[in-house]
Design a protein around this motif. Structure first.
Motif, PDB file in Angstrom:
ATOM      1  N   GLN A 135       9.696 -96.499  11.992  1.00 13.19           N
ATOM      2  CA  GLN A 135       9.868 -97.250  13.208  1.00 13.19           C
ATOM      3  C   GLN A 135      10.943 -96.649  13.835  1.00 13.19           C
ATOM      4  O   GLN A 135      10.943 -96.645  15.216  1.00 13.19           O
ATOM      5  CB  GLN A 135      10.475 -98.628  12.786  1.00 13.19           C
ATOM      6  N   PHE A 181      10.899 -95.297  17.723  1.00  8.51           N
ATOM      7  CA  PHE A 181      11.727 -95.952  18.948  1.00  8.51           C
ATOM      8  C   PHE A 181      12.593 -94.766  19.558  1.00  8.51           C
ATOM      9  O   PHE A 181      12.796 -94.764  20.763  1.00  8.51           O
ATOM     10  CB  PHE A 181      12.731 -96.959  18.370  1.00  8.51           C
ATOM     11  N   CYS A 234      14.008 -96.970  25.265  1.00  7.66           N
ATOM     12  CA  CYS A 234      14.640 -97.652  24.382  1.00  7.66           C
ATOM     13  C   CYS A 234      16.133 -96.897  24.193  1.00  7.66           C
ATOM     14  O   CYS A 234      16.446 -95.870  24.091  1.00  7.66           O
ATOM     15  CB  CYS A 234      14.059 -97.682  22.984  1.00  7.66           C
TER      16      CYS A 234
END
Length: 87
Positions: A53, A57, A63
């Protein structure tokens, strides 16, 4: 069963003793012979998933990470996010 000391109850929980083989969800035999082994496997898989993850990201340009350390109140986190979004 309630007359057994707590330590013996805990020992009984940590080892699976069955007369039949244990199967996983896909129909094959389970590699886990104890709850401790299963817990270790779950922790490892969870860490790997969290790492994937994080990699995903970081690849997204939209982000932004908010640096936090220790116990931070929710209001302070919201304030940091709001300030960072305004930049």
């Amino acid at each position: 069963e309630t007359s057994r000391p707590p330590l013996e109850r805990r020992r009984g929980i940590t080892t699976l003793k069955t007369s039949r083989p244990v199967y996983n969800g896909s129909g094959g035999r389970s590699p886990f012979n104890s709850l401790g082994t299963m817990a270790t496997h779950i922790k490892t898989r969870t860490r790997r998933f969290a790492k994937r993850q994080g990699t995903w990201f970081r690849s997204l340009s939209e982000c932004r990470f908010v640096e936090l350390s220790g116990e931070v109140p929710a209001e302070e986190i919201a304030e940091k996010i709001t300030r960072q979004a305004a930049q």
